[in-house]
Design a protein around this motif. Structure first.
Motif, PDB file in Angstrom:
ATOM      1  N   GLU A 119      23.541  87.033  21.787  1.00 58.46           N
ATOM      2  CA  GLU A 119      23.672  86.653  23.191  1.00 58.46           C
ATOM      3  C   GLU A 119      24.296  87.720  24.088  1.00 58.46           C
ATOM      4  OE1 GLU A 119      25.465  85.614  20.675  1.00 58.46           O
ATOM      5  OE2 GLU A 119      27.574  85.601  21.203  1.00 58.46           O
ATOM      6  N   SER A 120      25.001  88.679  23.485  1.00 56.19           N
ATOM      7  CA  SER A 120      25.778  89.602  24.333  1.00 56.19           C
ATOM      8  C   SER A 120      25.824  91.001  23.725  1.00 56.19           C
ATOM      9  CB  SER A 120      27.210  89.072  24.463  1.00 56.19           C
ATOM     10  OG  SER A 120      27.818  89.035  23.178  1.00 56.19           O
ATOM     11  N   TRP A 147      28.510  92.473  23.106  1.00 54.36           N
ATOM     12  CA  TRP A 147      29.559  92.329  22.095  1.00 54.36           C
ATOM     13  C   TRP A 147      28.939  91.940  20.756  1.00 54.36           C
ATOM     14  CZ3 TRP A 147      31.470  89.301  18.366  1.00 54.36           C
ATOM     15  CH2 TRP A 147      32.803  89.463  17.986  1.00 54.36           C
ATOM     16  N   ARG A 148      28.057  90.942  20.807  1.00 52.17           N
ATOM     17  CA  ARG A 148      27.487  90.411  19.567  1.00 52.17           C
ATOM     18  C   ARG A 148      26.624  91.472  18.886  1.00 52.17           C
ATOM     19  NH1 ARG A 148      29.841  86.820  17.021  1.00 52.17           N
ATOM     20  NH2 ARG A 148      30.231  85.764  18.990  1.00 52.17           N
ATOM     21  N   ASP A 205      35.804  86.751  13.766  1.00 45.47           N
ATOM     22  CA  ASP A 205      35.697  86.616  15.227  1.00 45.47           C
ATOM     23  C   ASP A 205      36.348  85.323  15.715  1.00 45.47           C
ATOM     24  OD1 ASP A 205      34.824  86.479  17.909  1.00 45.47           O
ATOM     25  OD2 ASP A 205      32.776  85.918  17.354  1.00 45.47           O
ATOM     26  N   ARG A 206      35.624  84.203  15.705  1.00 41.51           N
ATOM     27  CA  ARG A 206      36.164  82.928  16.173  1.00 41.51           C
ATOM     28  C   ARG A 206      36.743  82.153  14.999  1.00 41.51           C
ATOM     29  NH1 ARG A 206      30.733  81.548  19.721  1.00 41.51           N
ATOM     30  NH2 ARG A 206      30.807  83.440  21.007  1.00 41.51           N
ATOM     31  N   ALA A 238      36.431  81.538  21.615  1.00 42.78           N
ATOM     32  CA  ALA A 238      36.493  82.507  22.721  1.00 42.78           C
ATOM     33  C   ALA A 238      36.552  81.762  24.050  1.00 42.78           C
ATOM     34  CB  ALA A 238      35.282  83.430  22.663  1.00 42.78           C
ATOM     35  N   ARG A 262      40.277  81.484  26.306  1.00 46.42           N
ATOM     36  CA  ARG A 262      40.250  82.096  27.642  1.00 46.42           C
ATOM     37  C   ARG A 262      40.376  81.025  28.723  1.00 46.42           C
ATOM     38  NH1 ARG A 262      35.326  86.095  25.624  1.00 46.42           N
ATOM     39  NH2 ARG A 262      36.668  87.319  24.240  1.00 46.42           N
ATOM     40  N   PHE A 306      27.668  82.615  27.623  1.00 48.19           N
ATOM     41  CA  PHE A 306      27.909  84.027  27.302  1.00 48.19           C
ATOM     42  C   PHE A 306      26.697  84.911  27.589  1.00 48.19           C
ATOM     43  CE2 PHE A 306      31.263  82.476  24.135  1.00 48.19           C
ATOM     44  CZ  PHE A 306      32.335  82.994  24.829  1.00 48.19           C
ATOM     45  N   GLU A 357      34.019  84.728  31.372  1.00 47.52           N
ATOM     46  CA  GLU A 357      34.541  84.796  30.001  1.00 47.52           C
ATOM     47  C   GLU A 357      33.811  85.795  29.104  1.00 47.52           C
ATOM     48  OE1 GLU A 357      35.112  80.830  28.412  1.00 47.52           O
ATOM     49  OE2 GLU A 357      36.725  80.422  29.823  1.00 47.52           O
ATOM     50  N   ASN A 358      32.853  86.529  29.642  1.00 47.76           N
ATOM     51  CA  ASN A 358      32.403  87.742  28.934  1.00 47.76           C
ATOM     52  C   ASN A 358      31.663  88.678  29.882  1.00 47.76           C
ATOM     53  OD1 ASN A 358      29.658  86.967  29.014  1.00 47.76           O
ATOM     54  ND2 ASN A 358      29.315  87.411  26.856  1.00 47.76           N
ATOM     55  N   CYS A 392      37.823  92.697  23.937  1.00 49.21           N
ATOM     56  CA  CYS A 392      37.633  91.869  22.749  1.00 49.21           C
ATOM     57  C   CYS A 392      36.884  92.789  21.785  1.00 49.21           C
ATOM     58  CB  CYS A 392      36.813  90.628  23.097  1.00 49.21           C
ATOM     59  SG  CYS A 392      36.555  89.533  21.710  1.00 49.21           S
TER      60      CYS A 392
END
Ligand code: AHR
Length: 342
Positions: free
Chosen positions: A50-51, A53-54, A128-129, A186, A190, A214, A246-247, A295
Motif C-alpha cells: 500500500e505504501s 514504506w511497505r 512492524d505492528r 500504526a 498515531r 494508508f 498517518e503516512n 517510521c
C-alpha cells in the motif's frame, strides 16, 4: 590365460572403473541439491503493497533472507486483508516452514491461527505492528509469538503533537486527520497521540477524521471531499489549517488534492506526516510537508538477527523497539536524504 578369462578380467576391471566413477559422481549430485535442502525456510505474511514504506520493508526482507544468506523466503502479500494473512499462515504451517514472520494488518483476530502455529511448534516472529488478544478470551498474547520488532507508534504520534505545540503555540488549529487502516497499531498509536493533543489544547479542533487506508488514492479522495465541504478554507481568519496524515502516501494524495484546488501546501495548509520516506523528505525541503516523523521499514536484518539468535539456541528479547527520529526543514539536508536507506 585363455582368451575367455582375459575378456572376463577386462570386463570386471571396466565394471570396477564404472562403479568408482559413479561413486565419485554421487557426492557431486548431492552437493548440488544439498544447499537448497539446507536453506532455512521462512514464510513471511506481509500486509500488502500500500505504501512506499511497505515496498521498502518487503525489499529489506528479500535482501536479508536471500539464498546466499542461507534462507528460502516465501512472501505472501495479503492485500491489506487479515483473512488473507490467516490463509497464508495456514499454508506456511502445512509446508512446515522453520519460521513464520507476521506483519499484522490489524491488532485483533490472531488467537486461532497463532495457536495453530504454536501447536505445530513453529516459532512466530511479529514485525512492524503488534497483535493484541481480547482479555475475555483468557489467552496470553505473549504466549503466541516468540518475539517482536517494530516501531513505537504512540511515541511517533506524541512526537508529531509536540512539534505542533511548539510550532503553532496558542493559535487556533483546524485539523484534518487522515487515518491509516483502522485497527492497525500504526493507526491506533498515531491516533492516540493526536487525541491526547486535542484533549490537552482548547485551541485545537478536529474538523474531519476518516481512514485513507494508508494509500495515496484514498488520501487524495478524502482531501478532495474536505475541500468540497469547505473544511480547509484559508480565508477563515486566524485559523491554522493542518493535515495530520498517518503516512506519507496519504500525504502525497493530500498534496495533489490541495494543489488541484489552488491551495498551497506549507502556506495555506500545513502537512504533518509519518514514515519519512525519501520522496516525502524532498517535499520537506520544497516546503510542501512541514514535519515528518520517521517510521523505519528496514526490518529485514533485524528479523534475521532474531532468527539467528533462535537458531543458535539463544533467547532474543521479547520486544525490540526501533530508534526513530523526525524531520523538518530545520534538521534536513540533501546529504542526509541521500545517506538514508529509503
Ligand atoms: O505499519 C507501518 C505503516 O504501514 C506505515 O506508516 C505505512 O506507510 C504502512 O503502510
Amino acid at each position: 590365460m585363455t582368451g575367455k578369462i582375459k575378456k572376463a578380467r577386462l570386463f570386471a576391471a571396466l565394471l570396477a572403473l564404472l562403479l568408482v566413477l559413479s561413486a565419485c559422481a554421487m557426492p557431486q549430485k548431492q552437493a548440488a541439491s544439498s544447499p537448497e535442502e539446507d536453506l532455512v525456510m521462512v514464510g513471511f505474511s506481509q500486509v500488502g503493497a500500500e505504501s512506499d514504506w511497505r515496498l521498502a520493508n518487503t525489499q529489506s526482507m528479500l535482501s536479508a533472507f536471500s539464498a546466499e544468506n542461507g534462507y528460502r523466503l516465501t512472501i505472501l502479500d495479503a492485500n491489506q486483508e487479515p483473512r488473507n494473512q490467516i490463509t497464508a499462515i495456514r499454508r506456511f504451517i502445512n509446508e512446515n516452514v522453520d519460521y513464520i514472520v507476521l506483519a499484522p494488518t490489524q491488532e485483533n483476530g490472531w488467537e486461532t491461527i497463532l495457536s495453530e502455529a504454536k501447536d505445530a511448534g513453529i516459532p512466530v516472529i511479529i514485525v512492524d505492528r503488534m497483535i493484541s488478544i481480547s482479555p475475555d478470551l483468557g489467552i496470553d498474547a505473549e504466549s503466541l509469538f516468540t518475539c517482536w520488532v517494530g516501531s513505537d507508534f504512540r511515541r511517533e504520534g506524541d512526537t508529531a503533537v509536540a512539534w505542533m505545540e511548539k510550532t503553532f503555540g496558542d493559535k487556533p488549529l483546524n485539523i484534518v486527520h487522515l487515518q491509516g487502516n483502522l485497527g492497525s497499531s500504526a493507526q491506533l498509536g498515531r491516533t492516540e497521540g493526536l487525541d491526547a493533543g486535542l484533549e490537552a489544547h482548547e485551541n485545537w479542533s478536529l474538523a474531519f477524521r476518516a481512514s485513507g487506508d494508508f494509500t495515496l488514492a484514498r488520501g487524495q479522495e478524502l482531501v478532495e471531499e474536505v475541500i468540497r465541504d469547505g473544511l480547509l478554507d484559508p480565508s477563515v481568519p486566524d485559523a491554522v489549517n493542518v493535515i495530520y496524515s498517518e503516512n506519507d502516501n496519504m500525504a502525497y494524495g493530500a498534496i495533489n488534492a490541495l494543489k488541484s484546488a489552488g491551495l498551497r501546501p506549507g502556506e495555506d495548509v500545513f502537512i504533518i506526516s509519518f514514515d519519512a520516506a525519501r520522496t516525502a523528505l524532498h517535499m520537506i525541503l520544497s516546503g510542501e510537508i512541514s514535519y515528518d516523523v520517521e517510521c523505519n521499514p528496514l526490518h529485514g536484518p533485524r528479523v534475521r538477527a532474531l532468527i539467528e539468535q533462535l537458531r543458535a539456541g539463544k533467547t532474543p528479547p521479547k520486544y525490540t523497539f526501533v530508534e526513530e527520529t523526525a524531520f523538518s526543514k530545520d534538521n534536513l539536508t540533501e546529504e542526509i536524504i541521500s545517506s538514508r536507506g529509503y
